[in-house]
Design an enzyme around this catalytic site. Structure first.
Site, PDB file in Angstrom:
ATOM      1  N   ASP A  39       0.864  -1.191   0.000  1.00 40.40           N
ATOM      2  CA  ASP A  39       0.000   0.000   0.000  1.00 40.40           C
ATOM      3  C   ASP A  39       0.899   1.239   0.000  1.00 40.40           C
ATOM      4  O   ASP A  39       0.669   2.175   0.774  1.00 40.40           O
ATOM      5  CB  ASP A  39      -0.910   0.039   1.234  1.00 40.40           C
ATOM      6  CG  ASP A  39      -2.171  -0.776   1.056  1.00 40.40           C
ATOM      7  OD1 ASP A  39      -2.774  -0.723  -0.036  1.00 40.40           O
ATOM      8  OD2 ASP A  39      -2.557  -1.486   2.000  1.00 40.40           O
ATOM      9  N   LEU A  40       1.885   1.263  -0.858  1.00 42.69           N
ATOM     10  CA  LEU A  40       2.907   2.304  -0.778  1.00 42.69           C
ATOM     11  C   LEU A  40       2.445   3.574  -1.494  1.00 42.69           C
ATOM     12  O   LEU A  40       2.901   3.902  -2.587  1.00 42.69           O
ATOM     13  CB  LEU A  40       4.227   1.806  -1.365  1.00 42.69           C
ATOM     14  CG  LEU A  40       5.451   2.677  -1.029  1.00 42.69           C
ATOM     15  CD1 LEU A  40       5.731   2.663   0.464  1.00 42.69           C
ATOM     16  CD2 LEU A  40       6.686   2.210  -1.788  1.00 42.69           C
TER      17      LEU A  40
END
Length: 274
Positions: free
Chosen positions: A166-167
């Site tokens: 979930d960068l």
């Protein structure tokens, strides 16, 4: 049945003395941010200080099967976040500080776990910090320092065998204890509950993280030089080598950006017509 894993630091070591931590964490009150059948996230306060609490109650066999059939890896509990935070802390990447963690049960479908971390305040997410950049550009030195720091965090994480999944820039918190400057700025990486840990990050998962990060800055006014600066800092190699050795990655990122831009343009057009 495997023995429970348990870590308690103050103030929870004293607060939960002689209590079952798995029952005590369920009794915490505060602002609930997410309430699902198998997971609860809330903010609580103890002695005037804020803490974020994530409670995992087991996702059930049906949810595990559903995720696997959709080619997604299910989040089974708090263990991955606990391990990812420890590894990032070991390599010097600022992240959350855990004050309580527990895991009980060996069956992934029924496993219970929790993690409590100190609230990082005062901070602002990079997404919010960059919102007004089109109208109010930051000082050039500060922008470049932020780009280098995000790149260093991402590169260090991947080289340590951690991929985030979930960068996005909303998961980078800029500390505001004092006005950020190129020399003093501090960023913390948060929301690691979907993180994966290995001895080395596979290229596929590295590139997924980078594509997500690239997508999340579509509305941030970055120049081509800014993006090249990021690549140089991320790979920690001369730019000419990066451009030659990572040609496939750069092509994929460019295509992904174009695809997402077209997708959101279509959605915007459809919204205007309705």
């Amino acid at each position: 049945m495997s023995s429970p894993q348990l870590f308690l630091d103050e103030p929870f070591r004293s607060l939960w003395a002689a209590q079952d931590p798995f029952a005590a964490v369920e009794a915490l009150q505060g602002t609930v941010y997410r309430e699902l059948e198998g997971r609860r996230t809330l903010r609580t306060e103890v002695a005037g200080r804020g803490y974020f609490v994530k409670i995992h109650r087991g996702v059930g066999c049906a949810e595990i099967v559903k995720n696997l059939l959709s080619l997604r890896l299910p989040v089974l509990g708090a263990e991955n976040e606990w391990l990812a935070i420890r590894r990032l802390t070991e390599i010097g990447v600022d992240t959350m500080r855990v004050v309580a963690y527990g895991l009980r049960g060996s069956n992934p479908a029924r496993q219970r776990s929790f993690i409590v971390s100190e609230e990082l305040a005062p901070t602002v997410s990079l997404e919010d910090y960059c919102l007004d950049w089109p109208n109010n550009p930051p000082a050039v030195g500060l922008k470049r320092a932020l780009i280098r720091r995000v790149a260093w965090i991402a590169g260090s994480m991947h080289r340590a065998g951690v991929n985030h999944r979930d960068l996005y820039i909303c998961h980078f918190l800029l500390h505001l204890d004092s006005p950020p400057t190129p020399a003093t700025l501090r960023l913390s990486l948060i929301d690691l509950h979907r993180a994966q840990l290995r001895t080395a990050t596979p290229r596929r998962w590295r590139d997924k993280d980078l594509a997500a990060l690239y997508f999340s800055v579509l509305d941030v006014p970055l120049t081509t030089r800014d993006l090249l600066r990021f690549l140089t800092a991320y790979f920690a190699r001369p730019l000419r080598l990066v451009l030659r050795e990572e040609e496939a990655l750069l092509g994929d990122l460019a295509q992904e950006r174009q695809r997402l831009q077209k997708r959101f343009a279509r959605k915007s057009a459809a919204g205007e017509m309705t």
